[in-house]
Design a protein around this motif. Structure first.
Motif, PDB file in Angstrom:
ATOM      1  N   ALA A  24       0.843  -1.194   0.000  1.00  0.00           N
ATOM      2  CA  ALA A  24       0.000   0.000   0.000  1.00  0.00           C
ATOM      3  C   ALA A  24       0.880   1.247   0.000  1.00  0.00           C
ATOM      4  N   LYS A  25       0.374   2.283  -0.624  1.00  0.00           N
ATOM      5  CA  LYS A  25       1.095   3.563  -0.660  1.00  0.00           C
ATOM      6  C   LYS A  25       1.119   4.184   0.734  1.00  0.00           C
ATOM      7  N   THR A  26      -0.031   4.180   1.389  1.00  0.00           N
ATOM      8  CA  THR A  26      -0.155   4.656   2.764  1.00  0.00           C
ATOM      9  C   THR A  26      -1.229   3.842   3.468  1.00  0.00           C
ATOM     10  N   PHE A  27      -1.171   3.806   4.778  1.00  0.00           N
ATOM     11  CA  PHE A  27      -2.295   3.274   5.541  1.00  0.00           C
ATOM     12  C   PHE A  27      -2.488   4.081   6.810  1.00  0.00           C
ATOM     13  N   ARG A  36      -7.566   2.041   6.901  1.00  0.00           N
ATOM     14  CA  ARG A  36      -7.741   2.517   5.526  1.00  0.00           C
ATOM     15  C   ARG A  36      -6.376   2.528   4.842  1.00  0.00           C
ATOM     16  N   PHE A  37      -6.370   2.166   3.546  1.00  0.00           N
ATOM     17  CA  PHE A  37      -5.105   2.199   2.811  1.00  0.00           C
ATOM     18  C   PHE A  37      -5.336   2.638   1.378  1.00  0.00           C
ATOM     19  N   VAL A  38      -4.247   3.125   0.759  1.00  0.00           N
ATOM     20  CA  VAL A  38      -4.270   3.606  -0.617  1.00  0.00           C
ATOM     21  C   VAL A  38      -3.414   2.667  -1.452  1.00  0.00           C
ATOM     22  N   ASP A  39      -3.972   2.194  -2.554  1.00  0.00           N
ATOM     23  CA  ASP A  39      -3.282   1.296  -3.477  1.00  0.00           C
ATOM     24  C   ASP A  39      -2.187   2.059  -4.219  1.00  0.00           C
ATOM     25  N   THR A  40      -1.108   1.375  -4.543  1.00  0.00           N
ATOM     26  CA  THR A  40      -0.006   2.033  -5.259  1.00  0.00           C
ATOM     27  C   THR A  40      -0.256   2.155  -6.748  1.00  0.00           C
ATOM     28  N   ASN A  44      -4.696   5.015  -7.757  1.00  0.00           N
ATOM     29  CA  ASN A  44      -4.499   5.066  -6.301  1.00  0.00           C
ATOM     30  C   ASN A  44      -5.819   4.987  -5.539  1.00  0.00           C
ATOM     31  N   ASN A  45      -6.553   3.913  -5.785  1.00  0.00           N
ATOM     32  CA  ASN A  45      -7.830   3.690  -5.104  1.00  0.00           C
ATOM     33  C   ASN A  45      -7.638   3.518  -3.605  1.00  0.00           C
ATOM     34  N   GLN A  46      -8.667   3.893  -2.854  1.00  0.00           N
ATOM     35  CA  GLN A  46      -8.644   3.740  -1.404  1.00  0.00           C
ATOM     36  C   GLN A  46      -9.521   2.563  -1.005  1.00  0.00           C
ATOM     37  N   TYR A  47      -9.060   1.847   0.009  1.00  0.00           N
ATOM     38  CA  TYR A  47      -9.781   0.693   0.545  1.00  0.00           C
ATOM     39  C   TYR A  47      -9.711   0.754   2.058  1.00  0.00           C
ATOM     40  N   ARG A  48     -10.492  -0.094   2.678  1.00  0.00           N
ATOM     41  CA  ARG A  48     -10.332  -0.266   4.106  1.00  0.00           C
ATOM     42  C   ARG A  48     -10.695  -1.693   4.493  1.00  0.00           C
ATOM     43  N   TYR A  49     -10.060  -2.158   5.519  1.00  0.00           N
ATOM     44  CA  TYR A  49     -10.451  -3.396   6.178  1.00  0.00           C
ATOM     45  C   TYR A  49     -11.102  -2.974   7.471  1.00  0.00           C
ATOM     46  N   LEU A  58     -15.205  -9.794   9.218  1.00  0.00           N
ATOM     47  CA  LEU A  58     -14.201  -8.889   8.681  1.00  0.00           C
ATOM     48  C   LEU A  58     -14.553  -8.565   7.235  1.00  0.00           C
ATOM     49  N   TYR A  59     -14.500  -7.275   6.889  1.00  0.00           N
ATOM     50  CA  TYR A  59     -14.840  -6.827   5.541  1.00  0.00           C
ATOM     51  C   TYR A  59     -13.678  -6.089   4.903  1.00  0.00           C
ATOM     52  N   ARG A  60     -13.638  -6.147   3.586  1.00  0.00           N
ATOM     53  CA  ARG A  60     -12.761  -5.312   2.763  1.00  0.00           C
ATOM     54  C   ARG A  60     -13.692  -4.434   1.950  1.00  0.00           C
ATOM     55  N   GLN A  61     -13.455  -3.131   1.961  1.00  0.00           N
ATOM     56  CA  GLN A  61     -14.353  -2.215   1.257  1.00  0.00           C
ATOM     57  C   GLN A  61     -13.575  -1.233   0.403  1.00  0.00           C
ATOM     58  N   PRO A  62     -13.787  -1.282  -0.921  1.00  0.00           N
ATOM     59  CA  PRO A  62     -13.272  -0.192  -1.755  1.00  0.00           C
ATOM     60  C   PRO A  62     -14.075   1.060  -1.390  1.00  0.00           C
TER      61      PRO A  62
END
Length: 128
Positions: A24-27, A36-40, A44-49, A58-62
């Protein structure tokens, strides 16, 4: 088979999170149960677990889209596996590129638990 399912659920969830967070670029820690994290990859989409503390799934959410369960009830229905049943802290962030994940999967039928802990170092800070 119940013990194996609990272990596989925990390993799958941990492997998925570690793989994405490592690159990830950042979390950013939103709270004890949400990261929350940003894809490289562009754009650069953002997601969160995040852990839903009412049903312990547990969920993963774009960000901006529907959540996707990472854990839940198994297919056969014989075992219900929940994550951090005691609402313990799932995520922690140290500095700007280190995340700590502590995940406990519990079989609510047999009351057996399996705990995994991983420290994830974001490598993109070091890659140009």
């Amino acid at each position: 088979s119940s013990r194996t399912e609990v272990q596989q659920t925990a390993r799958y969830a941990m492997d998925m999170m570690v793989r994405e967070l490592r690159y990830a670029k950042t979390f950013t820690l939103e709270n004890d149960h949400s990261l929350r994290f940003v894809d490289t990859k562009p754009p650069n989409n953002q997601y969160r677990y995040y852990l839903d503390t009412t049903n312990h799934i547990l969920y993963r959410q774009p960000i901006g889209f529907t959540q996707q369960p990472v854990t839940g009830v198994n297919v056969s229905g014989s075992t219900t596996v929940v994550i951090n049943q005691d609402n313990a802290k799932l995520f922690d962030v140290i500095g700007d590129n280190t995340a700590v994940i502590t995940l406990t999967a519990t079989d609510t039928v047999r009351n057996e638990s399996y705990t995994l802990r991983s420290v994830v170092y974001g490598v993109t800070k070091y890659i140009q």
